[in-house]
Design an enzyme around this catalytic site. Structure first.
Site, PDB file in Angstrom:
ATOM      1  CD  GLU A  91      87.683   1.170  66.161  1.00  0.00           C
ATOM      2  OE1 GLU A  91      87.582   0.467  66.074  1.00  0.00           O
ATOM      3  OE2 GLU A  91      87.833   1.907  67.358  1.00  0.00           O
ATOM      4  CD  GLU A 118      90.890  -0.461  70.192  1.00  0.00           C
ATOM      5  OE1 GLU A 118      90.437   0.592  69.658  1.00  0.00           O
ATOM      6  OE2 GLU A 118      91.688  -0.933  69.943  1.00  0.00           O
ATOM      7  N   GLY A 175      89.740   3.887  68.895  1.00  0.00           N
ATOM      8  CA  GLY A 175      88.840   4.602  67.874  1.00  0.00           C
ATOM      9  C   GLY A 175      88.748   5.872  67.001  1.00  0.00           C
ATOM     10  CB  ALA A 225      87.979   5.782  73.745  1.00  0.00           C
TER      11      ALA A 225
END
Length: 255
Positions: free
Chosen positions: A109, A129, A106, A60
């Site tokens: 993901e 994270e 992300g 991110a």
């Protein structure tokens, strides 16, 4: 779209992240990904590849997190990315993530929303994270364990460590590993083969496996029964059976 490029070659779609230098994921990027995946639902598209170079997606945009802190608002990128990944995962056709460089946070993901992950031999993936004092917010705590097992996923999420391509292959997080210069071409070549397969049956199988995962067996069998009937009613099923009886190769149209 500003940061996501969608190109179609025959029945294969390529969704490419284009936000230099590392394809950081913002709310706008996530929105554009969702829009691209929704376009890939077109029945004329029968396989999809997701890619980004030199890095698939390094996570991110952290500046967005700081802006949310300063404004006292909720962080929305993870929610929007969840929607984009759900659109990818629900596509009724085979999907491949071609991973170069970093696929972190992300980025991983997003890659886990595809059916298959092809990694460059120098790729690094992970859910870092926790090192920022937060947790994965776009599926990392849910999908990772389904791919590599609960305990291994817990170790990766709680440590935030990065995993190399060979380890990813060994633990089931990667399906193929290839030299960096060959990964995208391999993914596109395999997608072209997938595009000749019985797409309706593939969609039914994906649906049955996804919906039935974690259900008691008797409930999962009911899901499978309905999916079987959906595939059995397709033109491809008629073609596959006819080809078997006639001792010839089937020609599937994806209908």
């Amino acid at each position: 779209m500003e940061y996501v490029q969608l190109t179609i070659d025959g029945a294969v779609a390529l969704v490419r992240l284009e936000r230099p230098p590392v394809n950081a994921l913002s709310e706008q990027v996530a929105t554009e990904l969702r829009q691209a995946f929704e376009q890939c639902a077109d029945v004329t598209i029968r396989a999809v590849v997701v890619a980004g170079q030199p890095h698939f997606a390094a996570g991110a945009d952290i500046k967005g997190f700081q802006a949310a802190f300063d404004a006292g608002t909720k962080e929305r990128t993870a929610w929007t990315l969840q929607e984009a990944i759900a659109a990818l995962e629900s596509l009724e056709k085979p999907t491949i993530a071609a991973v170069h460089g970093y696929a972190l946070g992300g980025g991983l993901e997003l890659a886990m929303g595809a059916d298959f992950r092809y990694l460059a031999n120098d790729a690094l993936v992970g859910q870092p994270e926790i090192l920022l004092g937060i947790i994965p917010g776009a599926g990392g705590t849910q999908r990772l364990g389904r791919l590599v097992g609960y305990q291994r996923a817990k170790e990766m999420v709680l440590s935030g460590r990065q995993v190399g391509a060979e380890e990813a292959l060994a633990i089931g997080l990667a399906d193929k590993v290839a030299p960096s210069g060959e990964v995208l071409e391999l993914a596109l070549a395999d997608a072209a083969v997938w595009a000749t397969k019985p797409t309706r049956a593939i969609a039914a199988a994906k649906s049955a496996m996804h919906r039935g995962f974690g259900m008691p067996v008797d409930e999962g069998l009911m899901v499978e029964r309905d999916a079987f009937q959906a595939a059995f009613g397709s033109e491809d099923a008629r073609e596959g059976v006819a080809a078997f009886i006639e001792k010839r190769a089937p020609y599937f149209m994806g209908r």
